[in-house]
Scaffold this motif. Sequence first.
Motif, PDB file in Angstrom:
ATOM      1  N   ASP A  12       0.828  -1.201   0.000  1.00  0.00           N
ATOM      2  CA  ASP A  12       0.000   0.000   0.000  1.00  0.00           C
ATOM      3  C   ASP A  12       0.864   1.253   0.000  1.00  0.00           C
ATOM      4  O   ASP A  12       0.583   2.205  -0.718  1.00  0.00           O
ATOM      5  CB  ASP A  12      -0.930   0.019   1.216  1.00  0.00           C
ATOM      6  N   LEU A  13       1.939   1.245   0.785  1.00  0.00           N
ATOM      7  CA  LEU A  13       2.822   2.407   0.855  1.00  0.00           C
ATOM      8  C   LEU A  13       3.508   2.631  -0.488  1.00  0.00           C
ATOM      9  O   LEU A  13       3.572   3.759  -0.980  1.00  0.00           O
ATOM     10  CB  LEU A  13       3.866   2.230   1.959  1.00  0.00           C
ATOM     11  N   GLY A  14       4.022   1.569  -1.093  1.00  0.00           N
ATOM     12  CA  GLY A  14       4.678   1.692  -2.394  1.00  0.00           C
ATOM     13  C   GLY A  14       3.730   2.212  -3.458  1.00  0.00           C
ATOM     14  O   GLY A  14       4.095   3.073  -4.272  1.00  0.00           O
ATOM     15  N   THR A  15       2.505   1.723  -3.447  1.00  0.00           N
ATOM     16  CA  THR A  15       1.496   2.176  -4.408  1.00  0.00           C
ATOM     17  C   THR A  15       1.183   3.650  -4.189  1.00  0.00           C
ATOM     18  O   THR A  15       1.088   4.420  -5.146  1.00  0.00           O
ATOM     19  CB  THR A  15       0.218   1.330  -4.272  1.00  0.00           C
ATOM     20  N   MET A  16       1.056   4.057  -2.924  1.00  0.00           N
ATOM     21  CA  MET A  16       0.758   5.456  -2.602  1.00  0.00           C
ATOM     22  C   MET A  16       1.904   6.368  -3.051  1.00  0.00           C
ATOM     23  O   MET A  16       1.669   7.416  -3.645  1.00  0.00           O
ATOM     24  CB  MET A  16       0.527   5.623  -1.104  1.00  0.00           C
ATOM     25  N   ILE A  17       3.139   5.953  -2.798  1.00  0.00           N
ATOM     26  CA  ILE A  17       4.292   6.764  -3.185  1.00  0.00           C
ATOM     27  C   ILE A  17       4.341   6.917  -4.698  1.00  0.00           C
ATOM     28  O   ILE A  17       4.533   8.021  -5.208  1.00  0.00           O
ATOM     29  CB  ILE A  17       5.604   6.162  -2.635  1.00  0.00           C
ATOM     30  N   ARG A  19       1.878   6.664  -6.850  1.00  0.00           N
ATOM     31  CA  ARG A  19       0.746   7.495  -7.271  1.00  0.00           C
ATOM     32  C   ARG A  19       1.046   8.972  -7.009  1.00  0.00           C
ATOM     33  O   ARG A  19       0.802   9.828  -7.862  1.00  0.00           O
ATOM     34  CB  ARG A  19      -0.518   7.075  -6.529  1.00  0.00           C
ATOM     35  N   ASN A  20       1.607   9.273  -5.844  1.00  0.00           N
ATOM     36  CA  ASN A  20       1.950  10.661  -5.518  1.00  0.00           C
ATOM     37  C   ASN A  20       3.051  11.191  -6.418  1.00  0.00           C
ATOM     38  O   ASN A  20       3.011  12.347  -6.837  1.00  0.00           O
ATOM     39  CB  ASN A  20       2.356  10.782  -4.047  1.00  0.00           C
ATOM     40  N   MET A  21       4.040  10.343  -6.727  1.00  0.00           N
ATOM     41  CA  MET A  21       5.095  10.759  -7.652  1.00  0.00           C
ATOM     42  C   MET A  21       4.504  11.112  -9.004  1.00  0.00           C
ATOM     43  O   MET A  21       4.842  12.145  -9.585  1.00  0.00           O
ATOM     44  CB  MET A  21       6.127   9.634  -7.839  1.00  0.00           C
ATOM     45  N   ALA A  22       3.620  10.271  -9.503  1.00  0.00           N
ATOM     46  CA  ALA A  22       3.000  10.507 -10.812  1.00  0.00           C
ATOM     47  C   ALA A  22       2.228  11.828 -10.810  1.00  0.00           C
ATOM     48  O   ALA A  22       2.364  12.634 -11.733  1.00  0.00           O
ATOM     49  CB  ALA A  22       2.086   9.346 -11.182  1.00  0.00           C
ATOM     50  N   MET A  23       1.422  12.050  -9.771  1.00  0.00           N
ATOM     51  CA  MET A  23       0.634  13.284  -9.706  1.00  0.00           C
ATOM     52  C   MET A  23       1.539  14.512  -9.603  1.00  0.00           C
ATOM     53  O   MET A  23       1.308  15.515 -10.280  1.00  0.00           O
ATOM     54  CB  MET A  23      -0.332  13.246  -8.512  1.00  0.00           C
ATOM     55  N   THR A  24       2.576  14.424  -8.783  1.00  0.00           N
ATOM     56  CA  THR A  24       3.488  15.552  -8.605  1.00  0.00           C
ATOM     57  C   THR A  24       4.257  15.830  -9.891  1.00  0.00           C
ATOM     58  O   THR A  24       4.394  16.992 -10.305  1.00  0.00           O
ATOM     59  CB  THR A  24       4.466  15.275  -7.445  1.00  0.00           C
ATOM     60  N   MET A  25       4.739  14.778 -10.540  1.00  0.00           N
ATOM     61  CA  MET A  25       5.500  14.962 -11.778  1.00  0.00           C
ATOM     62  C   MET A  25       4.624  15.539 -12.883  1.00  0.00           C
ATOM     63  O   MET A  25       5.055  16.423 -13.627  1.00  0.00           O
ATOM     64  CB  MET A  25       6.129  13.637 -12.213  1.00  0.00           C
ATOM     65  N   GLU A  26       3.390  15.088 -12.984  1.00  0.00           N
ATOM     66  CA  GLU A  26       2.490  15.630 -14.006  1.00  0.00           C
ATOM     67  C   GLU A  26       2.140  17.089 -13.714  1.00  0.00           C
ATOM     68  O   GLU A  26       2.085  17.907 -14.617  1.00  0.00           O
ATOM     69  CB  GLU A  26       1.211  14.790 -14.102  1.00  0.00           C
ATOM     70  N   ARG A  27       1.932  17.407 -12.448  1.00  0.00           N
ATOM     71  CA  ARG A  27       1.646  18.789 -12.065  1.00  0.00           C
ATOM     72  C   ARG A  27       2.826  19.685 -12.440  1.00  0.00           C
ATOM     73  O   ARG A  27       2.651  20.762 -13.014  1.00  0.00           O
ATOM     74  CB  ARG A  27       1.356  18.871 -10.564  1.00  0.00           C
ATOM     75  N   GLU A  28       4.041  19.231 -12.133  1.00  0.00           N
ATOM     76  CA  GLU A  28       5.248  20.002 -12.467  1.00  0.00           C
ATOM     77  C   GLU A  28       5.422  20.112 -13.974  1.00  0.00           C
ATOM     78  O   GLU A  28       5.829  21.157 -14.481  1.00  0.00           O
ATOM     79  CB  GLU A  28       6.487  19.358 -11.838  1.00  0.00           C
ATOM     80  N   ARG A  29       5.129  19.041 -14.697  1.00  0.00           N
ATOM     81  CA  ARG A  29       5.264  19.064 -16.156  1.00  0.00           C
ATOM     82  C   ARG A  29       4.343  20.108 -16.760  1.00  0.00           C
ATOM     83  O   ARG A  29       4.754  20.911 -17.595  1.00  0.00           O
ATOM     84  CB  ARG A  29       4.938  17.678 -16.740  1.00  0.00           C
ATOM     85  N   LEU A  51       6.425   7.017 -18.532  1.00  0.00           N
ATOM     86  CA  LEU A  51       5.039   6.555 -18.710  1.00  0.00           C
ATOM     87  C   LEU A  51       4.711   5.424 -17.738  1.00  0.00           C
ATOM     88  O   LEU A  51       3.573   5.334 -17.254  1.00  0.00           O
ATOM     89  CB  LEU A  51       4.806   6.118 -20.156  1.00  0.00           C
ATOM     90  N   GLN A  52       5.693   4.581 -17.420  1.00  0.00           N
ATOM     91  CA  GLN A  52       5.460   3.522 -16.426  1.00  0.00           C
ATOM     92  C   GLN A  52       5.228   4.122 -15.043  1.00  0.00           C
ATOM     93  O   GLN A  52       4.408   3.598 -14.275  1.00  0.00           O
ATOM     94  CB  GLN A  52       6.646   2.560 -16.382  1.00  0.00           C
ATOM     95  N   ILE A  53       5.930   5.187 -14.716  1.00  0.00           N
ATOM     96  CA  ILE A  53       5.680   5.857 -13.430  1.00  0.00           C
ATOM     97  C   ILE A  53       4.251   6.385 -13.414  1.00  0.00           C
ATOM     98  O   ILE A  53       3.532   6.222 -12.433  1.00  0.00           O
ATOM     99  CB  ILE A  53       6.702   6.993 -13.186  1.00  0.00           C
ATOM    100  N   LEU A  54       3.844   6.998 -14.524  1.00  0.00           N
ATOM    101  CA  LEU A  54       2.499   7.570 -14.584  1.00  0.00           C
ATOM    102  C   LEU A  54       1.411   6.512 -14.471  1.00  0.00           C
ATOM    103  O   LEU A  54       0.377   6.747 -13.846  1.00  0.00           O
ATOM    104  CB  LEU A  54       2.308   8.370 -15.879  1.00  0.00           C
ATOM    105  N   ASP A  55       1.637   5.333 -15.077  1.00  0.00           N
ATOM    106  CA  ASP A  55       0.585   4.307 -15.026  1.00  0.00           C
ATOM    107  C   ASP A  55       0.724   3.358 -13.831  1.00  0.00           C
ATOM    108  O   ASP A  55      -0.070   2.439 -13.657  1.00  0.00           O
ATOM    109  CB  ASP A  55       0.471   3.544 -16.349  1.00  0.00           C
ATOM    110  N   GLY A  56       1.754   3.589 -13.004  1.00  0.00           N
ATOM    111  CA  GLY A  56       1.890   2.823 -11.773  1.00  0.00           C
ATOM    112  C   GLY A  56       2.581   1.485 -11.920  1.00  0.00           C
ATOM    113  O   GLY A  56       2.601   0.694 -10.983  1.00  0.00           O
ATOM    114  N   SER A  57       3.177   1.218 -13.078  1.00  0.00           N
ATOM    115  CA  SER A  57       3.825  -0.081 -13.269  1.00  0.00           C
ATOM    116  C   SER A  57       5.337  -0.049 -13.035  1.00  0.00           C
ATOM    117  O   SER A  57       5.988  -1.083 -13.093  1.00  0.00           O
ATOM    118  CB  SER A  57       3.524  -0.622 -14.676  1.00  0.00           C
ATOM    119  N   ALA A  58       5.891   1.127 -12.761  1.00  0.00           N
ATOM    120  CA  ALA A  58       7.335   1.249 -12.519  1.00  0.00           C
ATOM    121  C   ALA A  58       7.661   0.860 -11.084  1.00  0.00           C
ATOM    122  O   ALA A  58       6.797   0.841 -10.210  1.00  0.00           O
ATOM    123  CB  ALA A  58       7.787   2.685 -12.778  1.00  0.00           C
TER     124      ALA A  58
END
Length: 90
Positions: A12-17, A19-29, A51-58
């Motif tokens: 759960d923690l890894g998934t949350m991290i 997801r937060n990375m993806a949202m933060t990176m997209e916001r910054e982009r 793209l793997q970070i964004l879709d959660g598979s990285a």
Amino acid sequence: MATSKRKKTDTDLGTMILRNMAMTMEREREKRGLNKKEMASLCEITSPYYLQILDGSANPSLQVITRISTNLKIPLQVLMMGQKAEVKVD
């Protein structure tokens, strides 16, 4: 002797991290007006990995997460947790 690569079980923690990375990176982009390829280049990762970070598979290593944080000039806690950590002074 060949070793098999097993996908680590998600936590759960890894998934949350991630997801937060993806949202933060997209916001910054978006804030910087970059396309996804330019953002990947800024973060010093490949476009497919971005793209793997964004879709959660990285499954980024701490080294990769730190490099992204440094290149975006965003504190690690903001990148990983999606918000600034509160510092309490007693």
